[in-house]
Scaffold this motif. Structure first.
Motif, PDB file in Angstrom:
ATOM      1  N   ILE A 105      -4.811  -3.381   2.936  1.00  0.00           N
ATOM      2  CA  ILE A 105      -3.976  -2.861   1.852  1.00  0.00           C
ATOM      3  C   ILE A 105      -3.966  -1.335   1.906  1.00  0.00           C
ATOM      4  O   ILE A 105      -5.006  -0.704   2.042  1.00  0.00           O
ATOM      5  CB  ILE A 105      -4.527  -3.305   0.479  1.00  0.00           C
ATOM      6  CG1 ILE A 105      -4.538  -4.830   0.363  1.00  0.00           C
ATOM      7  CG2 ILE A 105      -3.739  -2.649  -0.658  1.00  0.00           C
ATOM      8  CD1 ILE A 105      -3.209  -5.457   0.112  1.00  0.00           C
ATOM      9  N   GLN A 106      -2.775  -0.772   1.784  1.00  0.00           N
ATOM     10  CA  GLN A 106      -2.643   0.685   1.727  1.00  0.00           C
ATOM     11  C   GLN A 106      -2.018   1.072   0.407  1.00  0.00           C
ATOM     12  O   GLN A 106      -1.021   0.483  -0.010  1.00  0.00           O
ATOM     13  CB  GLN A 106      -1.739   1.157   2.856  1.00  0.00           C
ATOM     14  CG  GLN A 106      -2.341   0.916   4.221  1.00  0.00           C
ATOM     15  CD  GLN A 106      -1.427   1.402   5.318  1.00  0.00           C
ATOM     16  OE1 GLN A 106      -0.309   0.926   5.448  1.00  0.00           O
ATOM     17  NE2 GLN A 106      -1.900   2.362   6.093  1.00  0.00           N
ATOM     18  N   MET A 107      -2.608   2.069  -0.225  1.00  0.00           N
ATOM     19  CA  MET A 107      -2.048   2.570  -1.469  1.00  0.00           C
ATOM     20  C   MET A 107      -1.609   4.015  -1.249  1.00  0.00           C
ATOM     21  O   MET A 107      -2.283   4.786  -0.571  1.00  0.00           O
ATOM     22  CB  MET A 107      -3.089   2.500  -2.585  1.00  0.00           C
ATOM     23  CG  MET A 107      -3.571   1.078  -2.823  1.00  0.00           C
ATOM     24  SD  MET A 107      -4.717   0.976  -4.206  1.00  0.00           S
ATOM     25  CE  MET A 107      -3.582   1.148  -5.589  1.00  0.00           C
ATOM     26  N   ALA A 108      -0.484   4.360  -1.834  1.00  0.00           N
ATOM     27  CA  ALA A 108       0.021   5.723  -1.697  1.00  0.00           C
ATOM     28  C   ALA A 108       0.761   6.113  -2.968  1.00  0.00           C
ATOM     29  O   ALA A 108       1.088   5.259  -3.799  1.00  0.00           O
ATOM     30  CB  ALA A 108       0.935   5.830  -0.487  1.00  0.00           C
ATOM     31  N   HIS A 137     -12.055  -2.343 -10.271  1.00  0.00           N
ATOM     32  CA  HIS A 137     -12.135  -3.806 -10.248  1.00  0.00           C
ATOM     33  C   HIS A 137     -13.581  -4.292 -10.269  1.00  0.00           C
ATOM     34  O   HIS A 137     -13.877  -5.348 -10.794  1.00  0.00           O
ATOM     35  CB  HIS A 137     -11.417  -4.357  -9.023  1.00  0.00           C
ATOM     36  CG  HIS A 137      -9.928  -4.229  -9.103  1.00  0.00           C
ATOM     37  ND1 HIS A 137      -9.113  -4.209  -8.006  1.00  0.00           N
ATOM     38  CD2 HIS A 137      -9.095  -4.099 -10.176  1.00  0.00           C
ATOM     39  CE1 HIS A 137      -7.847  -4.084  -8.398  1.00  0.00           C
ATOM     40  NE2 HIS A 137      -7.814  -4.000  -9.696  1.00  0.00           N
ATOM     41  N   LEU A 164       0.205   0.697 -12.649  1.00  0.00           N
ATOM     42  CA  LEU A 164      -0.331  -0.632 -12.337  1.00  0.00           C
ATOM     43  C   LEU A 164      -0.946  -1.324 -13.545  1.00  0.00           C
ATOM     44  O   LEU A 164      -1.597  -2.358 -13.401  1.00  0.00           O
ATOM     45  CB  LEU A 164      -1.329  -0.542 -11.177  1.00  0.00           C
ATOM     46  CG  LEU A 164      -0.715  -0.095  -9.839  1.00  0.00           C
ATOM     47  CD1 LEU A 164      -1.773  -0.085  -8.740  1.00  0.00           C
ATOM     48  CD2 LEU A 164       0.446  -1.010  -9.421  1.00  0.00           C
TER      49      LEU A 164
ATOM     50  N   MET B 107       2.338   0.245  -2.838  1.00  0.00           N
ATOM     51  CA  MET B 107       1.342  -0.592  -2.182  1.00  0.00           C
ATOM     52  C   MET B 107       1.974  -1.212  -0.949  1.00  0.00           C
ATOM     53  O   MET B 107       3.136  -1.607  -0.971  1.00  0.00           O
ATOM     54  CB  MET B 107       0.859  -1.680  -3.137  1.00  0.00           C
ATOM     55  CG  MET B 107       0.243  -1.095  -4.400  1.00  0.00           C
ATOM     56  SD  MET B 107      -0.404  -2.366  -5.493  1.00  0.00           S
ATOM     57  CE  MET B 107      -1.921  -2.809  -4.613  1.00  0.00           C
ATOM     58  N   LEU B 129       2.985  -7.400  -3.774  1.00  0.00           N
ATOM     59  CA  LEU B 129       1.680  -6.789  -4.020  1.00  0.00           C
ATOM     60  C   LEU B 129       1.689  -6.024  -5.339  1.00  0.00           C
ATOM     61  O   LEU B 129       0.744  -6.106  -6.133  1.00  0.00           O
ATOM     62  CB  LEU B 129       1.324  -5.798  -2.906  1.00  0.00           C
ATOM     63  CG  LEU B 129       0.945  -6.381  -1.551  1.00  0.00           C
ATOM     64  CD1 LEU B 129       0.825  -5.258  -0.524  1.00  0.00           C
ATOM     65  CD2 LEU B 129      -0.362  -7.154  -1.652  1.00  0.00           C
ATOM     66  N   THR B 130       2.759  -5.263  -5.548  1.00  0.00           N
ATOM     67  CA  THR B 130       2.837  -4.421  -6.738  1.00  0.00           C
ATOM     68  C   THR B 130       2.903  -5.260  -8.006  1.00  0.00           C
ATOM     69  O   THR B 130       2.146  -5.036  -8.955  1.00  0.00           O
ATOM     70  CB  THR B 130       4.078  -3.501  -6.642  1.00  0.00           C
ATOM     71  OG1 THR B 130       3.978  -2.736  -5.448  1.00  0.00           O
ATOM     72  CG2 THR B 130       4.166  -2.574  -7.843  1.00  0.00           C
ATOM     73  N   THR B 133      -0.346  -7.176  -8.663  1.00  0.00           N
ATOM     74  CA  THR B 133      -1.396  -6.277  -9.149  1.00  0.00           C
ATOM     75  C   THR B 133      -1.188  -5.966 -10.632  1.00  0.00           C
ATOM     76  O   THR B 133      -2.122  -6.018 -11.433  1.00  0.00           O
ATOM     77  CB  THR B 133      -1.401  -4.974  -8.324  1.00  0.00           C
ATOM     78  OG1 THR B 133      -1.761  -5.294  -6.978  1.00  0.00           O
ATOM     79  CG2 THR B 133      -2.402  -3.971  -8.881  1.00  0.00           C
TER      80      THR B 133
END
Lengths: 290, 290
Positions: A105-108, A137, A164, B107, B129-130, B133
């Motif tokens: 998983i990549q978050m940006a 989490h 989110l 994400m 994913l977004t 979440t």
């Protein structure tokens, strides 16, 4: 104070607190604690039933040429300091515990990252987003405490929580300073004696800018130039940036008619120092963000 | 059954459940419920104190030329169906409620997405994913239930939960089928009469492949060709893919010595249908993933 190193153990401890209906305050740190961290812990203790603090030097937020290896560490002293201010649990995972496998998983972040420190530290805030999400989490805090010295980080976490829908209240608390005004930082130990003397001018430079705003100056360029001039005269380190932006959106402003951040970063030989002032439209310092 | 439309209200309801120490099972859906969804809800009801289901056609996971507008919707019927299987809360937010502002956080997934549906639906799983979440943070379930008909989605959520340490147990349940074998799907209503007749061959095509594995065939290409041949002979729609991959890592395999997925997608005029078989190394169907 409990010291916990495994994620499973930490999650179980959180479940126990939840069963006892205890409100959890969380202070994430990279350790080598100073008065700034301790202030966050004390405030968390006041506002919650229990305080969990974490110490984790997150490899994901350091670039290949940055100071991950020489980032200062002193777990024993940190434990004493944390216990003294009433931290209930100190969570100290290893990098293998946090990243047992390469992340899929990549978050940006689309905005708020191509300015200030984000510009010279590409990928830094992606690493921050990832580790903070993981820690949120694992620890499931009601409130999370961050220092406004890393004001861009607070703006990034603010976007993370809002976008989110994390059920977490963000609290940003003001920078704690040495007697001569230098912002407390774990990296200050990497300054030479001469650099340490000069470093006091970072804060004084920012104050020059603040004074201009308080005197009614509305032109961002003039304010930035005022700060830059002071720094150039007094500091041997290389100036990375002096910027004046809206806060927390971190966009350019044309006048001072809203909450703004006046921020700078300076490269010394073994340490890159940052400092900022978070100001309201009258140039008055904002002391709590949430 | 409560119907909740606001995030704040949903979060408060979850807090109430947590205070009563109730375990929450969660079934996210895009509505237009069929027996597949109802199975997830029934299982969630068995394994938890309360069941929250959501209905949200997530604009973020549809491409510009996909069927967001014509995705079928029937909230009234859905409410009756959900209530009948014991759902306690139906969460039906609007797109404005879920995305009040353009998302700053992005994400993405590095692996598991450039195959199967991910290849022809770029950005689809980033949107999944977004939204998942966000829903996980709003509903804070102990267990989350997904249908294995969207097996790639289950693999993606599996990576999400593991990588980001969500305190949530993932449960994947098997595809529910019509009498003639067609996988239940909200999109089946968009088939013409003739396409509906042909569509039964999607499952039969996959079974051809399964039979080859059960007969000892180890060569993925031969298995894929067996399925493709059946589909080409019997179905007028355009085959998007037939693939055989490891599961849940979704990587190419050279022989059938592990859990695999045999999957296909077919474009009909107004619907793109997907189906798959999740098989162990002997070609036996796996009926629960977690």
């Amino acid at each position: 104070m409990k010291v916990i190193r495994s994620i499973d153990n930490m999650k179980q401890t959180v479940r126990d607190y939840q069963n006892e209906k205890k409100q959890i305050g969380f202070v994430p740190t990279m350790g080598f604690l100073h008065a700034g961290h301790l202030q966050l812990m004390k405030e968390a203790k006041k506002e919650n039933d229990v305080v969990v603090a974490s110490i984790f030097v997150n490899p994901l937020q350091f670039g290949p040429n940055e100071d991950f290896e020489k980032y200062p560490r002193d777990e024993q002293k940190d434990s004493l300091l944390a216990e003294n201010v009433g931290v209930d649990v100190l969570f100290i995972p290893t990098a293998d515990e946090m990243y047992p496998n390469p992340m899929l998983i990549q978050m940006a972040l689309k905005e708020r990252v191509d300015v200030l420190c984000g510009r010279s530290r590409p990928g830094h805030f992606d690493g921050v987003l990832t580790v903070v999400t993981k820690l949120f989490h694992i620890i499931h805090p009601d409130k999370a405490y961050f220092g406004l010295k890393d004001a861009q980080q607070v703006a990034v976490i603010d976007a993370l929580i809002r976008d989110l829908n994390f059920p977490i209240e963000l609290v940003g608390l003001p920078t704690i300073r040495e007697v001569d005004g230098l912002a407390k930082s774990s990296r200050n130990v990497n300054l030479t004696e001469q650099e340490r003397k000069e470093a006091t001018w970072i804060y004084q430079g920012l104050q020059t800018g603040q004074q201009l705003i308080r005197n009614g100056e509305q032109n961002p360029t003039k304010i930035i130039n005022g700060v830059t001039k002071t720094l150039e005269q007094k500091v041997s380190g290389k100036i990375d940036y002096v910027e004046l932006l809206s806060y927390p959106s971190l966009e350019p402003v044309t006048s001072i008619n809203q909450q703004v951040i006046l921020a700078t970063a300076v490269y010394f030989k073994q340490a890159r120092l940052i400092d900022n002032l978070l100001l309201d439209e009258n140039g008055k310092i904002i002391t709590r963000y949430n």
